[in-house]
Enzyme design. Structure first.
Site, short mmCIF file in Angstrom:
data_model
loop_
_atom_site.label_atom_id
_atom_site.label_comp_id
_atom_site.label_asym_id
_atom_site.label_seq_id
_atom_site.Cartn_x
_atom_site.Cartn_y
_atom_site.Cartn_z
N LYS A 50 -8.92 -4.95 -14.72
CA LYS A 50 -9.45 -4.30 -15.90
C LYS A 50 -9.65 -2.83 -15.60
O LYS A 50 -9.75 -2.46 -14.42
CB LYS A 50 -10.74 -4.96 -16.38
N SER A 55 0.86 -1.17 0.00
CA SER A 55 0.00 0.00 0.00
C SER A 55 0.90 1.22 0.00
O SER A 55 2.07 1.14 0.38
CB SER A 55 -0.87 -0.01 1.26
N ARG A 56 0.34 2.37 -0.37
CA ARG A 56 1.14 3.59 -0.24
C ARG A 56 1.31 3.94 1.23
O ARG A 56 2.26 4.59 1.62
CB ARG A 56 0.45 4.73 -0.99
N1 LIG Z 1 -12.97 -6.92 -11.50
C1 LIG Z 1 -13.88 -6.19 -10.87
O1 LIG Z 1 -14.98 -6.62 -10.60
C2 LIG Z 1 -13.50 -4.81 -10.46
C3 LIG Z 1 -14.33 -4.11 -9.57
C4 LIG Z 1 -13.91 -2.84 -9.16
C5 LIG Z 1 -12.74 -2.30 -9.65
N2 LIG Z 1 -11.99 -3.01 -10.52
C6 LIG Z 1 -10.72 -2.46 -11.05
O2 LIG Z 1 -9.78 -2.48 -10.00
C7 LIG Z 1 -8.96 -1.32 -10.01
C8 LIG Z 1 -9.09 -0.62 -8.66
O3 LIG Z 1 -10.43 -0.31 -8.44
P1 LIG Z 1 -11.05 -0.13 -6.96
O4 LIG Z 1 -12.51 -0.01 -7.14
O5 LIG Z 1 -10.52 -1.14 -6.05
O6 LIG Z 1 -10.46 1.30 -6.60
P2 LIG Z 1 -10.24 1.90 -5.16
O7 LIG Z 1 -11.23 1.36 -4.20
O8 LIG Z 1 -10.13 3.37 -5.35
O9 LIG Z 1 -8.83 1.31 -4.74
C9 LIG Z 1 -7.68 1.54 -5.49
C10 LIG Z 1 -6.48 1.42 -4.57
O10 LIG Z 1 -5.31 1.66 -5.34
C11 LIG Z 1 -4.40 2.43 -4.57
N3 LIG Z 1 -4.23 3.72 -5.25
C12 LIG Z 1 -5.09 4.72 -5.34
N4 LIG Z 1 -4.58 5.75 -6.03
C13 LIG Z 1 -3.35 5.36 -6.37
C14 LIG Z 1 -2.31 6.00 -7.08
N5 LIG Z 1 -2.44 7.22 -7.57
N6 LIG Z 1 -1.16 5.31 -7.25
C15 LIG Z 1 -1.04 4.07 -6.76
N7 LIG Z 1 -2.01 3.42 -6.07
C16 LIG Z 1 -3.14 4.07 -5.89
C17 LIG Z 1 -5.01 2.65 -3.21
O11 LIG Z 1 -4.50 1.66 -2.34
P3 LIG Z 1 -3.42 2.09 -1.25
O12 LIG Z 1 -3.96 3.33 -0.61
O13 LIG Z 1 -3.37 0.93 -0.36
O14 LIG Z 1 -2.13 2.35 -1.96
C18 LIG Z 1 -6.48 2.43 -3.45
O15 LIG Z 1 -7.12 1.96 -2.30
C19 LIG Z 1 -9.44 -0.50 -11.21
O16 LIG Z 1 -8.64 -0.80 -12.31
C20 LIG Z 1 -10.86 -1.01 -11.45
O17 LIG Z 1 -11.31 -0.92 -12.78
C21 LIG Z 1 -12.33 -4.25 -10.91
#
Ligand SMILES: NC(=O)c1ccc[n+]([C@@H]2O[C@H](COP(=O)([O-])OP(=O)(O)OC[C@H]3O[C@@H](n4cnc5c(N)ncnc54)[C@H](OP(=O)(O)O)[C@@H]3O)[C@@H](O)[C@H]2O)c1
Length: 357
Positions: free
Chosen positions: A124, A57-58
């Site tokens: 994705k 995580s960051r």
């Molecule tokens: N397959 C599916 O069903 C599904 C569902 C939802 C999302 N997704 C995909 O999964 C990915 C993440 O989505 P999410 O909904 O989980 O998003 P999210 O809840 O916003 O989580 C993303 C995580 O990535 C890290 N992050 C955020 N900004 C960042 C940055 N600028 N640089 C590096 N790390 C960063 C953070 O973790 P830390 O704070 O721990 O670093 C954050 O908690 C996307 O590509 C989305 O399309 C897929």
């Protein structure tokens, strides 16, 4: 003329038990602690031959909390000398890195993982543009490593069953497809969904799913028309794609971050019609009507939250030394990003990552 469409996902049977072990334990490292990382970590725990080894995580506290909750042995963060994900990809006990960051960071993290000799599962949409997608695929191939976009839907029993029905000829020759995915996302500027560097917008977040239906039934299109509504930051709030095929078939796909949609997919053929009701990316109810006959409904059971199927595919490929999943091939990810590049040119959407190409 019958259009030849490659549907490699038919090779997996819906009756395959997703919880059956397939070999040695594969150790996972998860990059990021957000929504999907948590959901996938829960399904990973259901697999008998997968172990969550590390998380990054960051933020140190977030890495520790995630590790405690899901039983990871190592927690890395940006609060050390080097970024947490760099430490994670260099951990010799990690076999597969799962990239669960926003789209804008997929390329950077996946590239670092491949450079460090790790197999990779990338959320994705695979990347932000086709250039990044091609580079990752070339790197995986050159290094002899497994790489896959986490298109979980492609492995789900409901999706497999839908395409079995289509393949069986029950609905005849497919003439058109319509599919939508939408919900009103809170207008939080801190959310990745509205953030340009993160790859915000409906296209990268949602359109991969309606597109899966069109590509599964008709293949990638011969031409495409896109319309959309961008917000002031240049992020697409919603978009409509019309795909056309040289044999006259059509597909209409709607993705929206501002309105609830039925989240339905319809595949219309010369002999009948198939509809996935209630969920376009995880079909649990398929309605099939042949000609003027009464419709029949098939209910589909899904194990866990539905991610075990793609996770098992990764585990199986890594155990067997297979670089590319036959069910979710590299070409699907690269062709999708090429198609999205075309959509973005029509809509006027650009991301900072585009300048790197
Ligand atoms: N397959 C599916 O069903 C599904 C569902 C939802 C999302 N997704 C995909 O999964 C990915 C993440 O989505 P999410 O909904 O989980 O998003 P999210 O809840 O916003 O989580 C993303 C995580 O990535 C890290 N992050 C955020 N900004 C960042 C940055 N600028 N640089 C590096 N790390 C960063 C953070 O973790 P830390 O704070 O721990 O670093 C954050 O908690 C996307 O590509 C989305 O399309 C897929």
């Amino acid at each position: 003329m019958t259009r030849h469409i490659q549907r490699p996902w038919l090779s997996l049977q819906p009756t395959d038990d997703p919880l059956e072990p397939t070999g040695r334990t594969v150790r996972w490292g998860v990059v990021a602690t957000g929504g999907i990382a948590r959901t996938v970590a829960r399904d990973l725990a259901l697999l008998p031959d997968a172990a969550l080894h590390a998380v990054s995580s960051r933020v140190h506290e977030r890495a520790l909390a995630f590790a405690r909750e899901f039983g990871a042995l190592r927690a890395y963060s940006d609060e050390g000398a080097r970024p947490g994900y760099v430490q994670l990809v260099e951990d010799p006990d990690v076999d597969v890195v799962y990239v669960a960051t926003p789209h804008g960071q997929h390329y950077e993290v996946a590239r670092a993982a491949l450079d460090a000799g790790k197999n990779v599962l990338v959320e994705k949409a695979f990347t932000v543009n086709a250039h990044e997608a091609q580079e990752l695929v070339a790197l995986a191939e050159a290094k002899g490593l497994f790489l896959m976009e986490a298109m979980w839907s492609r492995f789900l029993p409901g999706m497999l069953r839908a395409f079995d029905i289509i393949e069986s000829g029950e609905i005849g020759e497919v003439q058109w497809v319509s599919a939508d995915l939408g919900f009103p996302a809170p207008k939080d500027p801190a959310s990745r969904l509205w953030d340009v560097p993160a790859g915000g917008g409906a296209l990268l977040d949602l359109t991969v799913y309606p597109l899966l239906w069109a590509v599964g039934a008709l293949g990638f299109p011969d031409s495409l028309t896109a319309v959309g509504k961008l917000n002031d930051a240049g992020v697409d709030e919603q978009n409509v794609l019309t795909l056309s095929y040289s044999d006259g078939q059509l597909a209409s796909l709607i993705s929206s971050l501002v309105a609830h949609g039925p989240r339905t997919a319809t595949v219309a053929g010369t002999e009948g019609v198939l509809t996935s009701v209630g969920s376009v990316n995880n079909p649990t109810e398929l309605v099939v009507r042949r000609g003027w006959d009464p419709a029949r409904t098939e209910k589909i059971e899904v194990v866990g939250r539905g991610y075990v199927y793609e996770l098992r595919e990764v585990v199986r490929c890594v155990q067997q030394g297979v670089l590319e999943s036959p069910t979710m091939p590299w070409s699907h990810s690269v062709d999708t990003m090429r198609l999205f590049d075309g959509v973005r040119r029509q809509l006027g959407i650009s991301y900072p990552n585009d300048e790197r190409g």
